[in-house]
Design an enzyme around this catalytic site. Structure first.
Site, mmCIF file in Angstrom:
data_model
loop_
_atom_site.group_PDB
_atom_site.id
_atom_site.type_symbol
_atom_site.label_atom_id
_atom_site.label_comp_id
_atom_site.label_asym_id
_atom_site.label_seq_id
_atom_site.Cartn_x
_atom_site.Cartn_y
_atom_site.Cartn_z
ATOM 1 C CD GLU A 171 -1.797 2.290 1.649
ATOM 2 O OE1 GLU A 171 -1.465 3.172 0.814
ATOM 3 O OE2 GLU A 171 -1.888 2.499 2.852
ATOM 4 C CB CYS A 202 -1.159 7.124 1.554
ATOM 5 S SG CYS A 202 -2.505 6.114 2.199
#
Length: 480
Positions: A251, A285
């Protein structure tokens, strides 16, 4: 607020004395040392990996229902301790306490959801095509011991995702949280152990990040690697895992665009954008970074956006009035300044912020940049901080092309009141998660993951559990 004595959990024991020395943990709001973290040496890393091998045998032997019940008990313990865990999170990471509480309670929800999914790890039956075969089944089995690496921006949420999915699938875990924020993960690990996870099935280590990751990925006991962090580091760890043909979930970073359409509710879009952009000081993110605004309303949007950014109250997360806390460490301050300086040198307009706040702690002013050229660093790399870039557009096709221009595809967002446009944007935006008229794309029931260089695989949701399993074809024939 009290900060706990830090310890690593290795081979069933909490350890405060280790071979790798110690490292200071800093409160980013004050720059003061609040604890010292013991670091694992190579022998202790080997102990953790071997313990995970033994723990895997114990944990996978439990039924799906047993695993579910233990994980649900862990989720309840996390909820009961939410205030305490959130206080530790704020002290070591800096975000406002209200954000920390929401993160901890959401982490418990993630554990709960994956616990229930343990009972729904379905396979399928396939009709035999030849005589003499009684059954053909496709089943899923836990992949084995997992090495999990998490960063400092969400010290509860990100470990919870990996621990919940791996344990629900029947895997054991060696987790390495960020050395800047170990206390939160330590309390989560205690909750899982207190709920009944076998002590050897859950190990927590810290140390030199490059050494720990390299050692664990290379270790023959480790069958799966899960990493959350930057694209650059993710590529390195993915390559290392591939050399050993080990499963890898990454990720990685993003550079999320936001397209505000001509027909959007500008007041709602602006309020939502400010909250999403400066949440956790932009250290998210999937944080919105590039805002594409119709040229006819660009001046209006820019003025209102800057006014709202300037009005944000910065301060320590322990202050209830704080809306934006500090960055995680001094290196983030230096990087923010480089992003701003590069953009301005290349012709962008600095509308507000752009410098370190004149106060103790790692505070960087909420920053808004307009008309950044495509070759500027902030338009090519993820700033991972409180920097927003405003760009005008003339046609929706132009905005979509600009939004999709980068090699990242984690989150993407848009605001419109037209249903046809909403579906068009939902299909056209190249990202693993697309939010139309909101930024809440990360929910326990939904898979979280990116396209292109933003990652491999998903976390959370039913899909997240599957990445911790292997597929087995099982056929049974008629005995002779």
């Amino acid at each position: 607020m009290d900060y706990p004595e830090l310890a690593l959990h290795i081979a069933g024991r909490w350890r405060t004395q280790t071979q790798g020395g110690r490292r200071a943990v800093i409160d980013p709001a004050t720059e003061e040392t609040i604890a010292h973290l013991p670091l694992a040496g190579r022998e202790e890393l080997a102990e953790a990996a071997e313990a995970a091998r033994r723990g895997f045998i114990q944990w996978r032997a439990k039924s799906a229902l047993e695993r579910c019940n233990i994980l649900r008990a862990a989720a309840q313990k996390i909820r009961e301790q939410a205030k305490t865990i959130a206080q530790v999170l704020t002290l070591e990471q800096g975000k406002p306490l209200a954000e920390s509480v929401r993160e901890v309670t959401l982490s418990a929800d993630i554990v709960d959801f994956q616990a229930e999914e343990a009972k729904r790890l379905y396979g399928r039956l396939v009709p035999p095509r030849v005589e003499g075969i009684l059954s053909q089944a496709v089943v899923r089995r836990p992949v084995g011991p997992v090495a999990a690496f998490t960063p400092w921006n969400f010290p509860a949420n990100l470990p919870a995702r990996k621990l919940a999915s791996a344990l629900a699938a029947g895997c054991s875990v060696v987790i390495k949280p960020a050395e800047e924020t170990p206390g939160t993960c330590m309390l989560l690990v205690r909750a899982f152990l207190d709920a009944g996870v076998p002590p050897e099935a859950l190990n927590m280590v810290c140390g030199d990040p490059a050494e720990v990751s390299s050692f664990l990925i290379d270790h023959p006991a480790i069958a799966k690697v899960s990493f959350t962090g930057s694209v650059a580091v993710g590529k390195l760890l993915g390559e290392q895992a591939a050399r050993h043909v080990k499963r890898f979930t990454g990720e990685l970073g993003g550079h999320a665009p936001v397209i505000v359409c001509e027909d959007a509710d500008f007041s709602f879009a602006l309020k939502s954008s400010i909250a999403a952009k400066f949440r956790n000081a932009g250290q998210v993110c999937a944080s919105p970074i590039r805002f594409y605004i119709p040229r006819s309303r660009f001046g209006e949007w820019s003025e209102a956006f800057v006014q709202a950014a300037r009005a944000l109250r910065m301060g320590p997360g322990t202050d209830a009035a704080t809306q934006m806390g500090p960055l995680a460490h001094a290196r983030r301050i230096e990087d923010m300044q480089r992003f701003v300086d590069d953009a301005v040198e290349r012709g962008a307009q600095l509308l507000c912020g752009g410098q370190r706040a004149q106060r103790p702690g790692y505070f960087f002013e909420p920053t808004v940049i307009a008309n950044a050229p495509p070759d500027s660093r902030v338009m090519r790399q993820e700033p991972f901080g409180p920097i927003a870039v405003l760009q005008p557009y003339d046609t929706l096709d132009e905005a979509i092309d600009s939004a999709n221009a980068l090699p990242y595809g984690l989150g993407a967002y848009a605001f419109t009141r037209d249903l046809h446009t909403a579906h068009r944007l939902g299909e056209a935006l190249e990202a693993g998660m697309v939010g139309i008229n909101h930024f809440g794309v990360s929910q326990p029931e939904m898979p979280f993951g990116g396209w292109k260089e933003s990652g491999i695989g998903q976390e959370m949701g039913a899909e997240g559990l599957l990445h911790y399993t292997e597929v087995k074809t099982l056929t049974v024939g008629v005995p002779a």
